[in-house]
Motif scaffolding. Structure first.
Motif, PDB file in Angstrom:
ATOM      1  N   ILE A 129      -1.207 -23.233  -9.967  1.00  0.00           N
ATOM      2  CA  ILE A 129      -2.347 -23.723  -9.198  1.00  0.00           C
ATOM      3  C   ILE A 129      -2.439 -23.027  -7.838  1.00  0.00           C
ATOM      4  N   VAL A 130      -1.349 -22.398  -7.408  1.00  0.00           N
ATOM      5  CA  VAL A 130      -1.351 -21.612  -6.165  1.00  0.00           C
ATOM      6  C   VAL A 130      -2.025 -20.270  -6.441  1.00  0.00           C
ATOM      7  N   LEU A 131      -2.960 -19.891  -5.597  1.00  0.00           N
ATOM      8  CA  LEU A 131      -3.825 -18.737  -5.867  1.00  0.00           C
ATOM      9  C   LEU A 131      -3.220 -17.438  -5.335  1.00  0.00           C
ATOM     10  N   GLY A 132      -2.076 -17.067  -5.884  1.00  0.00           N
ATOM     11  CA  GLY A 132      -1.363 -15.894  -5.393  1.00  0.00           C
ATOM     12  C   GLY A 132      -2.129 -14.598  -5.568  1.00  0.00           C
ATOM     13  N   ASP A 133      -2.785 -14.419  -6.726  1.00  0.00           N
ATOM     14  CA  ASP A 133      -3.534 -13.185  -6.945  1.00  0.00           C
ATOM     15  C   ASP A 133      -4.684 -13.052  -5.951  1.00  0.00           C
ATOM     16  N   LYS A 134      -5.339 -14.161  -5.658  1.00  0.00           N
ATOM     17  CA  LYS A 134      -6.453 -14.121  -4.703  1.00  0.00           C
ATOM     18  C   LYS A 134      -5.947 -13.881  -3.285  1.00  0.00           C
ATOM     19  N   VAL A 135      -4.801 -14.469  -2.951  1.00  0.00           N
ATOM     20  CA  VAL A 135      -4.210 -14.212  -1.639  1.00  0.00           C
ATOM     21  C   VAL A 135      -3.827 -12.742  -1.517  1.00  0.00           C
ATOM     22  N   GLY A 136      -3.290 -12.162  -2.598  1.00  0.00           N
ATOM     23  CA  GLY A 136      -2.955 -10.747  -2.586  1.00  0.00           C
ATOM     24  C   GLY A 136      -4.173  -9.872  -2.340  1.00  0.00           C
ATOM     25  N   LEU A 137      -5.308 -10.236  -2.955  1.00  0.00           N
ATOM     26  CA  LEU A 137      -6.547  -9.491  -2.744  1.00  0.00           C
ATOM     27  C   LEU A 137      -7.014  -9.609  -1.298  1.00  0.00           C
ATOM     28  N   ILE A 138      -6.921 -10.808  -0.732  1.00  0.00           N
ATOM     29  CA  ILE A 138      -7.307 -11.026   0.663  1.00  0.00           C
ATOM     30  C   ILE A 138      -6.447 -10.180   1.591  1.00  0.00           C
ATOM     31  N   ASP A 139      -5.147 -10.247   1.401  1.00  0.00           N
ATOM     32  CA  ASP A 139      -4.226  -9.498   2.259  1.00  0.00           C
ATOM     33  C   ASP A 139      -4.473  -7.994   2.151  1.00  0.00           C
ATOM     34  N   TYR A 140      -4.729  -7.536   0.940  1.00  0.00           N
ATOM     35  CA  TYR A 140      -4.948  -6.103   0.731  1.00  0.00           C
ATOM     36  C   TYR A 140      -6.242  -5.656   1.408  1.00  0.00           C
ATOM     37  N   ALA A 141      -7.291  -6.484   1.298  1.00  0.00           N
ATOM     38  CA  ALA A 141      -8.563  -6.136   1.936  1.00  0.00           C
ATOM     39  C   ALA A 141      -8.408  -6.069   3.453  1.00  0.00           C
ATOM     40  N   VAL A 142      -7.698  -7.043   4.018  1.00  0.00           N
ATOM     41  CA  VAL A 142      -7.459  -7.041   5.466  1.00  0.00           C
ATOM     42  C   VAL A 142      -6.667  -5.797   5.863  1.00  0.00           C
ATOM     43  N   GLN A 143      -5.632  -5.489   5.097  1.00  0.00           N
ATOM     44  CA  GLN A 143      -4.802  -4.334   5.421  1.00  0.00           C
ATOM     45  C   GLN A 143      -5.601  -3.034   5.343  1.00  0.00           C
ATOM     46  N   ARG A 144      -6.413  -2.891   4.287  1.00  0.00           N
ATOM     47  CA  ARG A 144      -7.179  -1.644   4.139  1.00  0.00           C
ATOM     48  C   ARG A 144      -8.225  -1.514   5.245  1.00  0.00           C
ATOM     49  N   MET A 145      -8.915  -2.609   5.581  1.00  0.00           N
ATOM     50  CA  MET A 145      -9.900  -2.548   6.670  1.00  0.00           C
ATOM     51  C   MET A 145      -9.210  -2.271   7.999  1.00  0.00           C
ATOM     52  N   ARG A 146      -8.069  -2.901   8.214  1.00  0.00           N
ATOM     53  CA  ARG A 146      -7.301  -2.658   9.441  1.00  0.00           C
ATOM     54  C   ARG A 146      -6.893  -1.204   9.538  1.00  0.00           C
ATOM     55  N   ASP A 147      -6.380  -0.661   8.444  1.00  0.00           N
ATOM     56  CA  ASP A 147      -5.859   0.700   8.474  1.00  0.00           C
ATOM     57  C   ASP A 147      -6.969   1.734   8.565  1.00  0.00           C
ATOM     58  N   THR A 148      -8.139   1.426   8.000  1.00  0.00           N
ATOM     59  CA  THR A 148      -9.294   2.311   8.154  1.00  0.00           C
ATOM     60  C   THR A 148      -9.752   2.335   9.600  1.00  0.00           C
ATOM     61  N   CYS A 149      -9.730   1.169  10.229  1.00  0.00           N
ATOM     62  CA  CYS A 149     -10.051   1.064  11.657  1.00  0.00           C
ATOM     63  C   CYS A 149      -9.043   1.869  12.485  1.00  0.00           C
ATOM     64  N   MET A 150      -7.756   1.776  12.109  1.00  0.00           N
ATOM     65  CA  MET A 150      -6.732   2.523  12.833  1.00  0.00           C
ATOM     66  C   MET A 150      -6.935   4.026  12.690  1.00  0.00           C
ATOM     67  N   ASN A 159     -15.208 -12.818  -0.580  1.00  0.00           N
ATOM     68  CA  ASN A 159     -15.590 -11.896   0.494  1.00  0.00           C
ATOM     69  C   ASN A 159     -14.749 -10.625   0.444  1.00  0.00           C
ATOM     70  N   ALA A 160     -13.463 -10.780   0.154  1.00  0.00           N
ATOM     71  CA  ALA A 160     -12.576  -9.605   0.082  1.00  0.00           C
ATOM     72  C   ALA A 160     -13.006  -8.680  -1.049  1.00  0.00           C
ATOM     73  N   ALA A 161     -13.373  -9.243  -2.204  1.00  0.00           N
ATOM     74  CA  ALA A 161     -13.797  -8.425  -3.337  1.00  0.00           C
ATOM     75  C   ALA A 161     -15.088  -7.678  -3.001  1.00  0.00           C
ATOM     76  N   ALA A 162     -16.001  -8.373  -2.309  1.00  0.00           N
ATOM     77  CA  ALA A 162     -17.262  -7.727  -1.926  1.00  0.00           C
ATOM     78  C   ALA A 162     -17.027  -6.605  -0.938  1.00  0.00           C
ATOM     79  N   LEU A 163     -16.142  -6.817   0.011  1.00  0.00           N
ATOM     80  CA  LEU A 163     -15.853  -5.782   1.005  1.00  0.00           C
ATOM     81  C   LEU A 163     -15.136  -4.600   0.362  1.00  0.00           C
ATOM     82  N   ALA A 164     -14.303  -4.896  -0.641  1.00  0.00           N
ATOM     83  CA  ALA A 164     -13.550  -3.821  -1.286  1.00  0.00           C
ATOM     84  C   ALA A 164     -14.455  -2.907  -2.116  1.00  0.00           C
ATOM     85  N   THR A 165     -15.546  -3.485  -2.628  1.00  0.00           N
ATOM     86  CA  THR A 165     -16.437  -2.706  -3.483  1.00  0.00           C
ATOM     87  C   THR A 165     -17.723  -2.309  -2.774  1.00  0.00           C
ATOM     88  N   GLY A 166     -17.880  -2.802  -1.527  1.00  0.00           N
ATOM     89  CA  GLY A 166     -19.122  -2.533  -0.799  1.00  0.00           C
ATOM     90  C   GLY A 166     -19.151  -1.162  -0.158  1.00  0.00           C
TER      91      GLY A 166
END
Length: 294
Positions: A34-55, A287-294
């Motif tokens: 019931i814990v949404l680990g896969d979705k949390v992984g997607l969120i974390d990855y999206a944040v990391q990729r956006m952060r690193d692109t900004c960097m 939101n993370a999925a949309a940003l990843a494919t947007g």
């Protein structure tokens, strides 16, 4: 102990007016599904990729060069596995003892540049805000919830049949293994208490990499390769005996059943927080999925 899919646990998912809370079926063998680990992984990855692109745009490409190529579930350890409680075959016991091989790890990025540090904070905050204004708070709350759920592990050995530790020790003694403190073993049965020297993981130079501390620089270390665990001969022999005694006593079966029952109890205990946070995680993951494919 319960098996299969348990009766649905009432987890409030909000709603309008007099709507009743939704009833979510919980897998009694793996209640923490019931814990949404896969979705949390997607969120974390999206944040990391956006952060690193900004960097990279700020002149620091190192993080983007070191980022993994896909999301990963940060809560994989919540899944109950028989291997968590010892070797599950005699061949595994002989090959690995009580250890585990490891997967590779990505390169480490170490900064000695204050400007890099300021930009990293700025870029992470910007990435989280793109997901949602409450993204950081929601993730912190979810980590706190998972940490509270993980407390079930401390109770597993207290929820197996009361005579299991005694049966285990008698079996091990019949195979020539004794413990220095019998009462302590019966309280917490662990193979380490038999005084056998355990092995180590393969030593690789990447693990001991130390960055040159040059002010104003950002250092990228080597990726750490997968490593093999090398048990001692004594550990392998002990692990084989431990496995055979486990087969005789049903130890792993009892441990897995206790873990499942405890996880179900913890899901019931924290159902309100799960009901509050899971929909927020679902929204952030969309939101993370949309940003990843947007």
């Amino acid at each position: 102990m319960a098996v299969g899919v348990a009766a649905g646990i009432v987890v409030g998912l909000g709603g309008c007016g007099g709507d009743k809370p939704a009833t979510i079926p919980v897998n009694a063998q793996q209640p923490f599904d019931i814990v949404l680990g896969d979705k949390v992984g997607l969120i974390d990855y999206a944040v990391q990729r956006m952060r690193d692109t900004c960097m990279q745009a700020a002149g620091y490409p190192q993080n983007l060069q070191a980022i993994p190529d896909r999301p990963s579930n940060p809560y994989q350890s919540l899944t109950i596995k028989a291997q968590d409680f010892g070797p599950v075959t005699e061949d595994e016991a002989r090959r690995l003892g009580f250890g585990h091989d490891t997967q590779g790890e990505p390169p480490r990025v170490v900064s000695f540049d204050p400007n890099y540090d300021l930009n990293l904070d700025r870029c992470k905050k910007s990435a989280e805000e793109k997901l949602g204004t409450d993204a950081r708070e929601t993730r912190q709350s979810y980590n706190g919830l998972v940490n509270d759920l993980l407390a079930y592990r401390r109770e597993v050995t207290d929820n197996v049949p009361a005579d299991l530790p005694e049966k285990t020790l008698r079996c091990m003694e019949s195979k020539g293994y004794t413990v220095a403190d019998r009462a302590e073993f019966l309280k917490k049965p662990q193979p380490q208490r038999f005084g056998v020297k355990f092995g180590v993981l393969d030593s690789v130079p990447e693990v001991t990499w130390t960055p040159p501390q040059v002010p104003g620089t950002v250092q990228v270390g080597p990726a750490i390769p997968a490593r093999k665990y090398r048990p001692t001969a004594e550990e392998s022999a002990l692990a084989v005996a431990w496995f055979r005694c486990g087969e005789e006593t049903g130890r792993i079966k009892h441990m897995v059943a206790a873990a499942s029952a405890l996880q179900l109890r913890y899901v019931e205990k924290y159902q309100d927080r799960l009901g509050e946070l899971n929909p927020k995680i679902e929204a952030l993951a969309r939101n993370a999925a949309a940003l990843a494919t947007g």
